[in-house]
Design an enzyme around this catalytic site. Structure first.
Site, PDB file in Angstrom:
ATOM      1  N   TYR A 157       0.712  -1.284   0.158  1.00 10.93           N
ATOM      2  CA  TYR A 157      -0.005  -0.132   0.010  1.00 10.93           C
ATOM      3  C   TYR A 157       0.737   1.238  -0.058  1.00 10.93           C
ATOM      4  O   TYR A 157       0.690   2.291  -0.717  1.00 10.93           O
ATOM      5  CB  TYR A 157      -0.936  -0.097   1.062  1.00 10.93           C
ATOM      6  CG  TYR A 157      -1.813   1.138   1.252  1.00 10.93           C
ATOM      7  CD1 TYR A 157      -2.930   1.000   0.484  1.00 10.93           C
ATOM      8  CD2 TYR A 157      -1.704   2.095   2.246  1.00 10.93           C
ATOM      9  CE1 TYR A 157      -3.998   2.101   0.661  1.00 10.93           C
ATOM     10  CE2 TYR A 157      -2.720   3.063   2.337  1.00 10.93           C
ATOM     11  CZ  TYR A 157      -3.688   3.146   1.237  1.00 10.93           C
ATOM     12  OH  TYR A 157      -4.500   4.147   1.633  1.00 10.93           O
ATOM     13  N   LYS A 161       1.092   4.248  -2.922  1.00  9.50           N
ATOM     14  CA  LYS A 161       0.707   5.492  -2.833  1.00  9.50           C
ATOM     15  C   LYS A 161       1.932   6.354  -2.889  1.00  9.50           C
ATOM     16  O   LYS A 161       1.927   7.443  -3.371  1.00  9.50           O
ATOM     17  CB  LYS A 161       0.236   5.739  -1.269  1.00  9.50           C
ATOM     18  CG  LYS A 161      -1.237   4.800  -1.166  1.00  9.50           C
ATOM     19  CD  LYS A 161      -2.273   5.343  -2.084  1.00  9.50           C
ATOM     20  CE  LYS A 161      -3.457   4.897  -1.771  1.00  9.50           C
ATOM     21  NZ  LYS A 161      -4.557   5.338  -2.768  1.00  9.50           N
TER      22      LYS A 161
HETATM   23  P1  NAP Z   1     -13.296   2.347   0.192  1.00  6.88           P
HETATM   24  O1  NAP Z   1     -14.535   2.844   1.156  1.00  6.88           O
HETATM   25  O2  NAP Z   1     -12.928   0.965   0.083  1.00  6.88           O
HETATM   26  O3  NAP Z   1     -13.597   2.679  -1.320  1.00  6.88           O
HETATM   27  C1  NAP Z   1     -12.841   2.365  -2.263  1.00  6.88           C
HETATM   28  C2  NAP Z   1     -13.652   2.028  -3.472  1.00  6.88           C
HETATM   29  O4  NAP Z   1     -12.892   1.858  -4.511  1.00  6.88           O
HETATM   30  C3  NAP Z   1     -14.681   1.000  -3.325  1.00  6.88           C
HETATM   31  O5  NAP Z   1     -15.979   1.209  -3.591  1.00  6.88           O
HETATM   32  C4  NAP Z   1     -14.110  -0.375  -3.971  1.00  6.88           C
HETATM   33  O6  NAP Z   1     -14.884  -1.090  -4.543  1.00  6.88           O
HETATM   34  C5  NAP Z   1     -13.409   0.623  -5.273  1.00  6.88           C
HETATM   35  N1  NAP Z   1     -12.541  -0.377  -5.882  1.00  6.88           N
HETATM   36  C6  NAP Z   1     -11.643  -1.218  -5.340  1.00  6.88           C
HETATM   37  N2  NAP Z   1     -10.975  -1.666  -6.596  1.00  6.88           N
HETATM   38  C7  NAP Z   1     -11.326  -1.221  -7.593  1.00  6.88           C
HETATM   39  C8  NAP Z   1     -10.863  -1.422  -8.998  1.00  6.88           C
HETATM   40  N3  NAP Z   1     -10.121  -2.072  -9.303  1.00  6.88           N
HETATM   41  N4  NAP Z   1     -11.811  -0.481  -9.668  1.00  6.88           N
HETATM   42  C9  NAP Z   1     -12.891   0.118  -9.631  1.00  6.88           C
HETATM   43  N5  NAP Z   1     -13.078   0.377  -8.316  1.00  6.88           N
HETATM   44  C10 NAP Z   1     -12.348  -0.402  -7.344  1.00  6.88           C
HETATM   45  O7  NAP Z   1     -11.973   3.268   0.415  1.00  6.88           O
HETATM   46  P2  NAP Z   1     -11.995   4.852   1.199  1.00  6.88           P
HETATM   47  O8  NAP Z   1     -11.563   4.682   2.400  1.00  6.88           O
HETATM   48  O9  NAP Z   1     -13.163   5.645   0.810  1.00  6.88           O
HETATM   49  O10 NAP Z   1     -10.822   5.345   0.118  1.00  6.88           O
HETATM   50  C11 NAP Z   1     -10.476   5.899  -0.800  1.00  6.88           C
HETATM   51  C12 NAP Z   1      -9.162   6.320  -1.301  1.00  6.88           C
HETATM   52  O11 NAP Z   1      -8.628   7.027  -0.255  1.00  6.88           O
HETATM   53  C13 NAP Z   1      -8.472   5.104  -1.434  1.00  6.88           C
HETATM   54  O12 NAP Z   1      -7.437   5.511  -2.497  1.00  6.88           O
HETATM   55  C14 NAP Z   1      -7.605   4.837  -0.404  1.00  6.88           C
HETATM   56  O13 NAP Z   1      -6.369   4.103  -0.218  1.00  6.88           O
HETATM   57  C15 NAP Z   1      -7.454   6.487  -0.092  1.00  6.88           C
HETATM   58  N6  NAP Z   1      -7.047   6.643   1.623  1.00  6.88           N
HETATM   59  C16 NAP Z   1      -8.125   6.340   2.450  1.00  6.88           C
HETATM   60  C17 NAP Z   1      -7.768   6.455   3.815  1.00  6.88           C
HETATM   61  C18 NAP Z   1      -8.680   6.162   4.996  1.00  6.88           C
HETATM   62  O14 NAP Z   1      -8.473   6.194   5.871  1.00  6.88           O
HETATM   63  N7  NAP Z   1      -9.813   5.856   4.631  1.00  6.88           N
HETATM   64  C19 NAP Z   1      -6.368   6.968   4.220  1.00  6.88           C
HETATM   65  C20 NAP Z   1      -5.554   7.214   3.141  1.00  6.88           C
HETATM   66  C21 NAP Z   1      -6.065   7.317   1.924  1.00  6.88           C
HETATM   67  P3  NAP Z   1     -15.461  -2.555  -3.558  1.00  6.88           P
HETATM   68  O15 NAP Z   1     -15.984  -1.912  -2.510  1.00  6.88           O
HETATM   69  O16 NAP Z   1     -16.324  -3.206  -4.454  1.00  6.88           O
HETATM   70  O17 NAP Z   1     -13.918  -3.124  -3.339  1.00  6.88           O
END
Ligand code: NAP
Length: 249
Positions: A157, A161
């Protein structure tokens, strides 16, 4: 409104109820942008599109994976067919498959890199085809503080990133003269399903590292995505904005 008449494509925005992508979709739509929501899971993406429309916006959903260039190309084609252009790409889709390096399988490494890093490359390339012709465009990439700091158990991860940050800067350098800006957001710990899975003990350790002593919200990230998507940031490119309560300083 900041984005009146603009057209945005947001990946991974189908996590109904909690995801960062959903908040960005609602935020950009509230400022007048038309939104295409793409996700693995099309029924969730459709629910978010419905939410945008119920709030008075315009949106539609498409299914596919960012890891497949053909899917990204098709999404851009469909958006241009429907709305005539693409102004904003938000590369938000991301996954985790945590493990220590000695225990991490090739599959865990490859899955995360192909979604989080190659997925950003694929969608960026597909969008640039259109933005290059338009001589304008804004790309917002979702990185992470882990791509700056590294994190035990998240070699895949963190590397993905960190790669997104380098890719953002390269995109900014290659296409700045064509009127295309590329910037990244580096969230810290945000209240989503990704962080809900953490144990209470892990959460309390995390809070110790955050000067503001609280987790962020998807809306905190969406506000910065709006800033980077709009003319408020018209002279910014290649920057990485942390949204982390001071964690990575
Ligand atoms: P999330 O709730 O898991 O949402 C990510 C979405 O991406 C999910 O709907 C997932 O679908 C979809 N996805 C996964 N693989 C995919 C693919 N190959 N093609 C198309 N869609 C895909 O994540 P989040 O927490 O909102 O995070 C969003 C972004 O912010 C991510 O890039 C994450 O790394 C980044 N981020 C999050 C945090 C945090 O604390 N949450 C911190 C730093 C960075 P499925 O549900 O079907 O898997």
């Amino acid at each position: 409104m900041l984005l009146e008449g603009e057209v945005a494509l947001i990946t991974g925005a189908g996590r109904n109820g909690k995801g960062i992508g959903r908040s960005i979709a609602l935020k950009l739509a509230s400022e007048g942008a038309k939104i295409c929501i793409v996700d693995y899971n099309v029924s969730d993406a459709e629910l978010v599109a419905k939410e945008v429309m119920e709030a008075g916006g315009e949106a539609f959903a498409m299914q596919g994976s960012v890891a497949e260039f053909d899917h990204c190309e098709k999404w851009v084609d469909e958006v241009v067919k429907k709305w005539g252009k693409l102004d904003i790409l938000v590369n938000n889709a991301g996954i985790t498959r945590d493990n220590l390096i000695l225990k991490m399988s090739d599959q865990e490494w490859d899955m995360v890199l192909s979604t989080n890093l190659k997925g950003v490359f694929n969608c960026t390339k597909a969008a640039l085809n259109q933005m290059f012709k338009q001589r304008s465009g804004k790309i917002v990439n979702m990185a992470s503080v882990m791509g700056i700091m590294g994190n035990p158990g998240q070699a895949n991860y963190s590397a993905s990133k960190g790669g997104v940050i380098a890719l953002t800067k390269t995109t900014a350098k290659e296409y700045g003269k064509r009127g295309i800006r590329a910037n990244a957001i580096a969230p810290g710990f945000i209240q989503t399903t990704m962080t809900e899975e953490m144990t209470e003990e892990a959460k309390s350790k995390v809070l110790d590292m955050i000067p503001m002593k609280t987790l962020g919200t998807p809306d905190d990230v969406a506000n910065v995505a709006l800033f980077l998507s709009s003319s408020l940031s018209s002279y910014l490119t290649g920057v990485v904005i942390p949204v982390d309560g001071g964690m990575a300083m």
